[in-house]
Design an enzyme around this catalytic site. Sequence first.
Site, PDB file in Angstrom:
ATOM      1  N   HIS A  89       0.825  -1.213   0.000  1.00  0.00           N
ATOM      2  CA  HIS A  89       0.000   0.000   0.000  1.00  0.00           C
ATOM      3  C   HIS A  89       0.858   1.261   0.000  1.00  0.00           C
ATOM      4  O   HIS A  89       0.682   2.155  -0.841  1.00  0.00           O
ATOM      5  CB  HIS A  89      -0.926   0.001   1.214  1.00  0.00           C
ATOM      6  CG  HIS A  89      -1.860   1.178   1.242  1.00  0.00           C
ATOM      7  ND1 HIS A  89      -3.093   1.162   0.647  1.00  0.00           N
ATOM      8  CD2 HIS A  89      -1.725   2.414   1.792  1.00  0.00           C
ATOM      9  CE1 HIS A  89      -3.683   2.325   0.817  1.00  0.00           C
ATOM     10  NE2 HIS A  89      -2.871   3.114   1.524  1.00  0.00           N
ATOM     11  N   GLU A  90       1.799   1.327   0.941  1.00  0.00           N
ATOM     12  CA  GLU A  90       2.649   2.512   1.017  1.00  0.00           C
ATOM     13  C   GLU A  90       3.585   2.587  -0.186  1.00  0.00           C
ATOM     14  O   GLU A  90       3.920   3.686  -0.649  1.00  0.00           O
ATOM     15  CB  GLU A  90       3.453   2.505   2.316  1.00  0.00           C
ATOM     16  CG  GLU A  90       2.615   2.446   3.589  1.00  0.00           C
ATOM     17  CD  GLU A  90       1.608   3.577   3.695  1.00  0.00           C
ATOM     18  OE1 GLU A  90       1.801   4.616   3.023  1.00  0.00           O
ATOM     19  OE2 GLU A  90       0.629   3.423   4.443  1.00  0.00           O
ATOM     20  N   HIS A  93       1.865   4.491  -2.982  1.00  0.00           N
ATOM     21  CA  HIS A  93       1.988   5.953  -2.832  1.00  0.00           C
ATOM     22  C   HIS A  93       3.384   6.422  -3.227  1.00  0.00           C
ATOM     23  O   HIS A  93       3.550   7.410  -3.950  1.00  0.00           O
ATOM     24  CB  HIS A  93       1.728   6.355  -1.370  1.00  0.00           C
ATOM     25  CG  HIS A  93       0.319   6.160  -0.909  1.00  0.00           C
ATOM     26  ND1 HIS A  93      -0.768   6.600  -1.625  1.00  0.00           N
ATOM     27  CD2 HIS A  93      -0.179   5.585   0.220  1.00  0.00           C
ATOM     28  CE1 HIS A  93      -1.878   6.308  -0.967  1.00  0.00           C
ATOM     29  NE2 HIS A  93      -1.547   5.684   0.153  1.00  0.00           N
TER      30      HIS A  93
END
Length: 428
Positions: A89-90, A93
């Site tokens: 997820h990170e 980004h």
Amino acid sequence: MLLRLSPQLHPPRGSFPLSQRSLPSTSLSFPSTASPLPSLLLFSQTHNRYRHRYHPPPPLSSAGLLPSLESFQSVIEATSVLTAIILVHEGGHFLAATLQGIHVSKFAIGFGPVLARFVYPKGGVEYSVRAFPLGGFVAFPDAEDPDCNIPADDPDLLRNRPVVDRVFVVSAGVAANIAFAFFLIFAQSLTTGLPLQEPLPGVLVPDVRPGSAASRSGILPGDIVLSSPSVSDLVNIIKSNPEKSISLKIQRGGLTDPLDLKIIPDLSPDGTGRIGVQLSPNFRVTRLKAKNLAEATNFATREFVALTGSVFEGLKQTFLNFSQSAEKVSGPVAIIAVGAEVAKSSADGLFQFAAVINLNLAVMNLLPLPALDGGTLALLLVEAVRGGRRIPREVEQIITSLGVSLVVMLGLFLIVRDTLNLDFIKML
């Protein structure tokens, strides 16, 4: 991380009055605790397709207080799965920002005290691993920060980028989790195969509480009740007949003919009957393994659609019945406990466990709520509607700070509560 336990993932530990909670499922969520792009995950598994067999509570050590080595291993496996999902997820980004040349100051896995860190290149991004691997964050430099040496008008600051660029960065975490979920299912179809449940007659009794009405009547763990087609039907029969004799036809391994047993349900405090067993649907698990990439893509697509539908249905029921489900919300400790139970039942069950968590993370983070990616996207949408005129910085910071603070405080409360509810902690 928030988790709502509701029926159907793995059998609850210990014994309890007969109820319809034979296979508790879960919902969970966690924030990226120090990121301008906080994340929230709500895991809601409304089917039991990757529960393979019942496992009793883990054995204790010779001291009678500590979980077994097997339990520690399964906890490590579950924690590793969550850490990988956070990393994906990170990483979404981070990748979306760096591909556009946007400045990034920090990339962290976990929260709390720093265990290890390095900066690459010199004066560039700080990468760190922190003590509690239950969250993560990507931080972006802010010209108003006294430690920031980047000019306020630098076009590569995230805040100075056009709305489209910022939307790409904010939504990339969700996109990464969706892609990872599909990859996991695709990989499972090629390796261990996708689990298929073949329904069998009757209702399985995984566990019987000593001294209960079921135990006194001769019901044993592993028995199959043939008298009722479903768990809910059997629950209704027993709850509606407190202190009245009922007949149950029991199939027992090693016996050719079914047994006819009489049982008198005990009277529970709420006036209904109970016999002190755990129940689950009776089924046999088979495997569907792809023979080539085309078949794997077909199988994975169908399974992905089914899991996504399950996630949406679970979240829908959570919000529609929140007054009933609020007390079942739990935190990251309970999430790892559920993952550990899945790992003990079947290591390949972690494939779908991870896939469902990824899908829940994606869906929940799209909700337009403060402290979620969806909340940030909502603010960007308002900015776009206003013709590019920014929302006052103070207003944006207040909204985000309140949302993050609420999630963090709730998470800390649930961590403490769930820890105190662990079996071996209770035994202490």
